[in-house]
Write an enzyme that holds these catalytic residues in place. Structure first.
Site, PDB file in Angstrom:
ATOM      1  N   GLY A   1       0.832  -1.215   0.000  1.00  9.15           N
ATOM      2  CA  GLY A   1       0.000   0.000   0.000  1.00  9.15           C
ATOM      3  C   GLY A   1       0.858   1.253   0.000  1.00  9.15           C
ATOM      4  O   GLY A   1       0.537   2.254   0.647  1.00  9.15           O
TER       5      GLY A   1
ATOM      6  N   ILE B   1      -5.560  10.695  10.338  1.00  5.07           N
ATOM      7  CA  ILE B   1      -4.238  11.244  10.036  1.00  5.07           C
ATOM      8  C   ILE B   1      -4.393  12.398   9.042  1.00  5.07           C
ATOM      9  O   ILE B   1      -5.052  12.262   8.015  1.00  5.07           O
ATOM     10  CB  ILE B   1      -3.300  10.154   9.472  1.00  5.07           C
ATOM     11  CG1 ILE B   1      -3.067   9.097  10.561  1.00  5.07           C
ATOM     12  CG2 ILE B   1      -1.982  10.760   9.018  1.00  5.07           C
ATOM     13  CD1 ILE B   1      -2.173   7.970  10.137  1.00  5.07           C
TER      14      ILE B   1
ATOM     15  N   ASP C   1      -0.350  -7.330  -5.463  1.00  6.26           N
ATOM     16  CA  ASP C   1      -1.726  -7.476  -4.992  1.00  6.26           C
ATOM     17  C   ASP C   1      -1.652  -8.367  -3.757  1.00  6.26           C
ATOM     18  O   ASP C   1      -1.386  -9.573  -3.861  1.00  6.26           O
ATOM     19  CB  ASP C   1      -2.565  -8.129  -6.102  1.00  6.26           C
ATOM     20  CG  ASP C   1      -3.985  -8.406  -5.649  1.00  6.26           C
ATOM     21  OD1 ASP C   1      -4.299  -8.202  -4.455  1.00  6.26           O
ATOM     22  OD2 ASP C   1      -4.783  -8.864  -6.489  1.00  6.26           O
TER      23      ASP C   1
ATOM     24  N   TYR D   1     -14.764  -2.156   8.015  1.00  2.22           N
ATOM     25  CA  TYR D   1     -13.375  -1.755   8.239  1.00  2.22           C
ATOM     26  C   TYR D   1     -12.973  -2.022   9.692  1.00  2.22           C
ATOM     27  O   TYR D   1     -11.925  -2.611   9.970  1.00  2.22           O
ATOM     28  CB  TYR D   1     -13.239  -0.265   7.901  1.00  2.22           C
ATOM     29  CG  TYR D   1     -11.900   0.350   8.162  1.00  2.22           C
ATOM     30  CD1 TYR D   1     -10.780   0.000   7.410  1.00  2.22           C
ATOM     31  CD2 TYR D   1     -11.741   1.318   9.156  1.00  2.22           C
ATOM     32  CE1 TYR D   1      -9.544   0.599   7.649  1.00  2.22           C
ATOM     33  CE2 TYR D   1     -10.516   1.922   9.384  1.00  2.22           C
ATOM     34  CZ  TYR D   1      -9.425   1.555   8.633  1.00  2.22           C
ATOM     35  OH  TYR D   1      -8.205   2.146   8.862  1.00  2.22           O
TER      36      TYR D   1
HETATM   37  N1  SER Z   1      -8.749   7.453   8.933  1.00  2.00           N
HETATM   38  C1  SER Z   1      -9.339   6.161   8.896  1.00  2.00           C
HETATM   39  C2  SER Z   1     -10.674   6.170   8.280  1.00  2.00           C
HETATM   40  O1  SER Z   1     -11.336   7.167   8.434  1.00  2.00           O
HETATM   41  C3  SER Z   1      -9.447   5.626  10.292  1.00  2.00           C
HETATM   42  O2  SER Z   1      -8.631   4.554  10.419  1.00  2.00           O
HETATM   43  O3  SER Z   1     -11.086   5.202   7.714  1.00  2.00           O
END
Ligand code: SER
Length: 316
Positions: A9, A173, A53, A143
């Site tokens: 990534g 971030i 991949d 997620y």
């Molecule tokens: N910044 C990420 C998201 O919003 C959080 O892990 O998916």
């Protein structure tokens, strides 16, 4: 033996900046950047960049073996917003990708695997303020589910097979080099970019939505410090970390204080529910105690730096 580092990534928000830092530490030829998209110029011109991949176990093994990889930063993942648009793909990339990395690490004796986890590992039942490491982990996004399962998988490979797997629960971030791709906390980055472009911004969460954030230089330091710390000092394998907490209005205000013409409206979409399911502030004392974690940036110092860097890049 020289350390040989694989980053998956690599062309995402964290990867593009981590690659440059790693090249400086380990030497350009010892850092193999990989992703499924074409490498940006800044990465391709400076060192090895390969297609990978992570959902294909044969590709992962071949790359690790051929390049004599000793350390892996496994960043390839589908983020929270995109994950809700395609939960099946999110599971496939996030879970099978990590499984393939850990299996390859086990089989080929890779020394260390570092994987980001996220505040998305928490859920609506988690205490919202000063959330500790060990608490209720019942996320409501795909997620988040892959992040909790990934943390447990890392710990399993550590306990059963001795793989030195380590993980950080990143908050949102903020960075200026590469835009984030499909996360819930992306609005924070978007505000700075739009303001410097001189454009208005419709924020997709409400003004009072408060989340923990971290500026990219601190996030990179955290990854590198966690990688360096003596294994014997670690009590945990997964750590909470945070820089500062801010509401969407706080961030818009910090931008407006520096760019008074900035116009921000608040028009929540499906990501509002995701944001509301996450903690407002994080207790990162274990990272501070076990490996000396300490962030350098707060909302104000980050805002000064973000705007200066974006002005250098896109004008304004
Ligand atoms: N910044 C990420 C998201 O919003 C959080 O892990 O998916």
């Amino acid at each position: 033996m020289t350390d040989r580092v694989l980053v998956t990534g690599s062309y995402g928000q964290i990867g593009t900046e981590l690659i440059l830092r790693l090249r400086g530490i380990y030497g350009t030829s010892n850092v193999i950047a990989t992703d499924i998209t074409p490498a940006p110029e800044i990465i391709e011109s400076g060192g090895p960049a390969r297609y990978l991949d992570v959902t294909d176990p044969r590709q992962v093994t071949a790359l690790v073996v051929e390049n004599k990889i000793t350390h892996i930063f496994h960043l390839a993942a589908i983020l929270s917003g995109n994950g809700e648009l395609n939960p099946q793909k999110c599971w496939d990339v996030n879970m099978n990708g990590l499984y393939n990395i850990l299996e390859t690490a086990r089989t080929w004796k890779v020394k260390q695997v570092i994987t980001p986890s996220s505040i998305a590992a928490f859920g609506p039942d988690t205490p919202k303020e000063h959330t500790p490491i060990d608490t209720i982990l019942r996320p409501t996004t795909m997620y988040g589910i892959t992040k909790v399962a990934g943390e447990l998988l890392n710990e399993y490979y550590n306990q059963k097979y001795g793989v030195d797997a380590r993980s950080l629960r990143f908050p949102g971030i903020v960075s200026h080099e590469t835009e984030p791709g499909g996360g819930t906390t992306d609005y924070a980055v978007d505000m700075y970019v739009k303001a410097v472009e001189g454009a208005p911004y419709a924020c997709f969460v409400t003004e009072n939505t408060t989340l923990p954030f971290l500026y990219m230089p601190d996030a990179l330091d955290a990854l590198l410090e966690l990688a360096e710390v003596e294994e014997s000092r670690l009590i945990h394998r997964t750590f909470n970390i945070t820089g500062f907490s801010a509401s969407a209005a706080d961030i818009a205000g910090a931008v407006k204080a520096r760019i008074p013409d900035f116009q921000c409206t608040f028009e929540p979409d499906f990501r509002q529910i995701i944001a509301e399911s996450w903690p407002r502030s994080i207790d990162d004392r274990d990272a501070r105690e076990e490996w000396g974690w300490k962030p350098s940036f707060d909302l104000n110092t980050m805002s000064d730096d973000m705007i200066a860097k974006l002005r250098g890049k896109i004008g304004g």
